[in-house]
Design a protein around this motif. Structure first.
Motif, mmCIF file in Angstrom:
data_model
loop_
_atom_site.group_PDB
_atom_site.id
_atom_site.type_symbol
_atom_site.label_atom_id
_atom_site.label_comp_id
_atom_site.label_asym_id
_atom_site.label_seq_id
_atom_site.Cartn_x
_atom_site.Cartn_y
_atom_site.Cartn_z
ATOM 1 N N ILE A 44 0.867 -1.181 0.000
ATOM 2 C CA ILE A 44 0.000 0.000 0.000
ATOM 3 C C ILE A 44 0.907 1.236 0.000
ATOM 4 O O ILE A 44 1.797 1.370 0.834
ATOM 5 N N VAL A 45 0.681 2.126 -0.953
ATOM 6 C CA VAL A 45 1.497 3.339 -1.085
ATOM 7 C C VAL A 45 0.932 4.396 -0.155
ATOM 8 O O VAL A 45 -0.206 4.835 -0.307
ATOM 9 N N CYS A 46 1.747 4.809 0.816
ATOM 10 C CA CYS A 46 1.261 5.788 1.792
ATOM 11 C C CYS A 46 1.640 7.224 1.429
ATOM 12 O O CYS A 46 1.250 8.148 2.142
ATOM 13 N N ASN A 47 2.369 7.410 0.331
ATOM 14 C CA ASN A 47 2.752 8.778 -0.068
ATOM 15 C C ASN A 47 2.707 8.945 -1.590
ATOM 16 O O ASN A 47 3.631 9.458 -2.196
ATOM 17 N N ILE A 48 1.605 8.555 -2.194
ATOM 18 C CA ILE A 48 1.457 8.661 -3.652
ATOM 19 C C ILE A 48 1.445 10.140 -4.054
ATOM 20 O O ILE A 48 0.832 10.966 -3.375
ATOM 21 N N PRO A 49 2.178 10.509 -5.117
ATOM 22 C CA PRO A 49 2.120 11.911 -5.577
ATOM 23 C C PRO A 49 0.687 12.322 -5.916
ATOM 24 O O PRO A 49 -0.089 11.530 -6.466
ATOM 25 N N GLU A 50 0.327 13.540 -5.558
ATOM 26 C CA GLU A 50 -1.046 14.014 -5.728
ATOM 27 C C GLU A 50 -1.515 14.014 -7.176
ATOM 28 O O GLU A 50 -2.705 13.896 -7.440
ATOM 29 N N SER A 51 -0.586 14.141 -8.117
ATOM 30 C CA SER A 51 -0.986 14.225 -9.523
ATOM 31 C C SER A 51 -1.302 12.864 -10.139
ATOM 32 O O SER A 51 -1.748 12.789 -11.275
ATOM 33 N N ILE A 52 -1.093 11.789 -9.411
ATOM 34 C CA ILE A 52 -1.382 10.454 -9.936
ATOM 35 C C ILE A 52 -2.888 10.196 -9.852
ATOM 36 O O ILE A 52 -3.499 10.330 -8.796
ATOM 37 N N ASN A 53 -3.449 9.827 -10.969
ATOM 38 C CA ASN A 53 -4.874 9.519 -11.022
ATOM 39 C C ASN A 53 -5.094 8.267 -11.849
ATOM 40 O O ASN A 53 -4.765 8.242 -13.029
ATOM 41 N N LEU A 54 -5.635 7.255 -11.225
ATOM 42 C CA LEU A 54 -6.079 6.061 -11.927
ATOM 43 C C LEU A 54 -7.582 5.976 -11.776
ATOM 44 O O LEU A 54 -8.146 6.418 -10.771
ATOM 45 N N GLU A 55 -8.236 5.388 -12.757
ATOM 46 C CA GLU A 55 -9.668 5.151 -12.622
ATOM 47 C C GLU A 55 -9.890 4.147 -11.502
ATOM 48 O O GLU A 55 -9.009 3.344 -11.193
ATOM 49 N N LYS A 56 -11.067 4.170 -10.910
ATOM 50 C CA LYS A 56 -11.401 3.184 -9.883
ATOM 51 C C LYS A 56 -11.216 1.791 -10.471
ATOM 52 O O LYS A 56 -11.640 1.524 -11.598
ATOM 53 N N ASN A 57 -10.556 0.928 -9.700
ATOM 54 C CA ASN A 57 -10.215 -0.433 -10.093
ATOM 55 C C ASN A 57 -9.269 -0.483 -11.294
ATOM 56 O O ASN A 57 -9.154 -1.506 -11.949
ATOM 57 N N GLY A 58 -8.580 0.628 -11.547
ATOM 58 C CA GLY A 58 -7.618 0.685 -12.644
ATOM 59 C C GLY A 58 -6.254 0.163 -12.222
ATOM 60 O O GLY A 58 -5.977 -0.035 -11.035
ATOM 61 N N GLN A 59 -5.395 -0.061 -13.214
ATOM 62 C CA GLN A 59 -4.032 -0.501 -12.945
ATOM 63 C C GLN A 59 -3.118 -0.022 -14.063
ATOM 64 O O GLN A 59 -3.574 0.237 -15.169
ATOM 65 N N LYS A 60 -1.822 0.114 -13.727
ATOM 66 C CA LYS A 60 -0.847 0.590 -14.705
ATOM 67 C C LYS A 60 0.537 0.107 -14.297
ATOM 68 O O LYS A 60 0.861 0.066 -13.104
ATOM 69 N N GLU A 61 1.359 -0.244 -15.279
ATOM 70 C CA GLU A 61 2.733 -0.674 -15.006
ATOM 71 C C GLU A 61 3.565 0.531 -14.566
ATOM 72 O O GLU A 61 3.447 1.619 -15.140
ATOM 73 N N VAL A 62 4.398 0.333 -13.539
ATOM 74 C CA VAL A 62 5.216 1.407 -12.984
ATOM 75 C C VAL A 62 6.611 0.887 -12.654
ATOM 76 O O VAL A 62 6.833 -0.315 -12.563
ATOM 77 N N VAL A 63 7.533 1.817 -12.461
ATOM 78 C CA VAL A 63 8.859 1.535 -11.906
ATOM 79 C C VAL A 63 8.968 2.397 -10.664
ATOM 80 O O VAL A 63 8.581 3.574 -10.678
ATOM 81 N N PHE A 64 9.502 1.826 -9.575
ATOM 82 C CA PHE A 64 9.482 2.545 -8.309
ATOM 83 C C PHE A 64 10.668 2.155 -7.441
ATOM 84 O O PHE A 64 11.283 1.108 -7.620
ATOM 85 N N SER A 65 10.972 3.021 -6.479
ATOM 86 C CA SER A 65 11.935 2.760 -5.403
ATOM 87 C C SER A 65 11.304 3.257 -4.121
ATOM 88 O O SER A 65 10.439 4.136 -4.150
ATOM 89 N N GLY A 66 11.763 2.712 -2.995
ATOM 90 C CA GLY A 66 11.237 3.186 -1.731
ATOM 91 C C GLY A 66 11.599 2.297 -0.569
ATOM 92 O O GLY A 66 12.392 1.358 -0.706
ATOM 93 N N ASN A 67 11.022 2.618 0.580
ATOM 94 C CA ASN A 67 11.219 1.855 1.812
ATOM 95 C C ASN A 67 9.953 1.063 2.105
ATOM 96 O O ASN A 67 8.874 1.643 2.241
ATOM 97 N N VAL A 68 10.128 -0.259 2.212
ATOM 98 C CA VAL A 68 9.009 -1.168 2.453
ATOM 99 C C VAL A 68 9.038 -1.587 3.915
ATOM 100 O O VAL A 68 10.098 -1.926 4.454
#
Length: 124
Positions: free
Chosen positions: A73-97
């Motif tokens: 679960i992403v707790c700090n998603i950038p505000e400009s990210i918008n997916l449709e409800k129940n949508g999905q998209k391929e991403v590349v990411f880094s972070g602390n899990v």
């Protein structure tokens, strides 16, 4: 005179660190005792849904799924990210899990992003 400019340039370069730059990511406010591990430039699928592995939530959540790990679960998603409800998209990411205890039966964990590539948009 050249030496003076060289010294000023060196000072400016060494005094500017990443922490001084504004970030599009907020922090997740994990407790001081929360153990985390880093993931770097992983590929996965970002989802926006009220269910993760069959478990329902009251609100829609952004979460990332990659093979071999719990959904994150992403707790700090950038505000400009918008997916449709129940949508999905391929991403590349880094972070602390968040690292969960080995004996814990969990359906998901959390990630605090530090890098995120969403199609043409790159956040870091």
């Amino acid at each position: 005179m050249k030496i003076l400019f060289a010294l000023i340039f060196c000072f400016l370069i060494t005094s500017c660190k990443d922490k001084d730059l504004p970030s599009v990511f907020g922090t997740c406010n994990f407790s001081q005792t929360t153990k985390t591990f880093k993931v770097e430039k992983k590929s996965g699928t970002l989802h926006y849904s009220k269910t993760i592995n069959g478990k329902g939530f009251d609100n829609f959540k952004y979460f990332i799924v990659i093979n071999g790990m719990l959904p994150m679960i992403v707790c700090n998603i950038p505000e400009s990210i918008n997916l449709e409800k129940n949508g999905q998209k391929e991403v590349v990411f880094s972070g602390n899990v968040v690292e969960l205890p080995k004996n814990m039966d969990a359906g998901s964990t959390f990630i605090e992003l530090s890098y995120f590539s969403f199609g043409e948009e790159i956040f870091n």
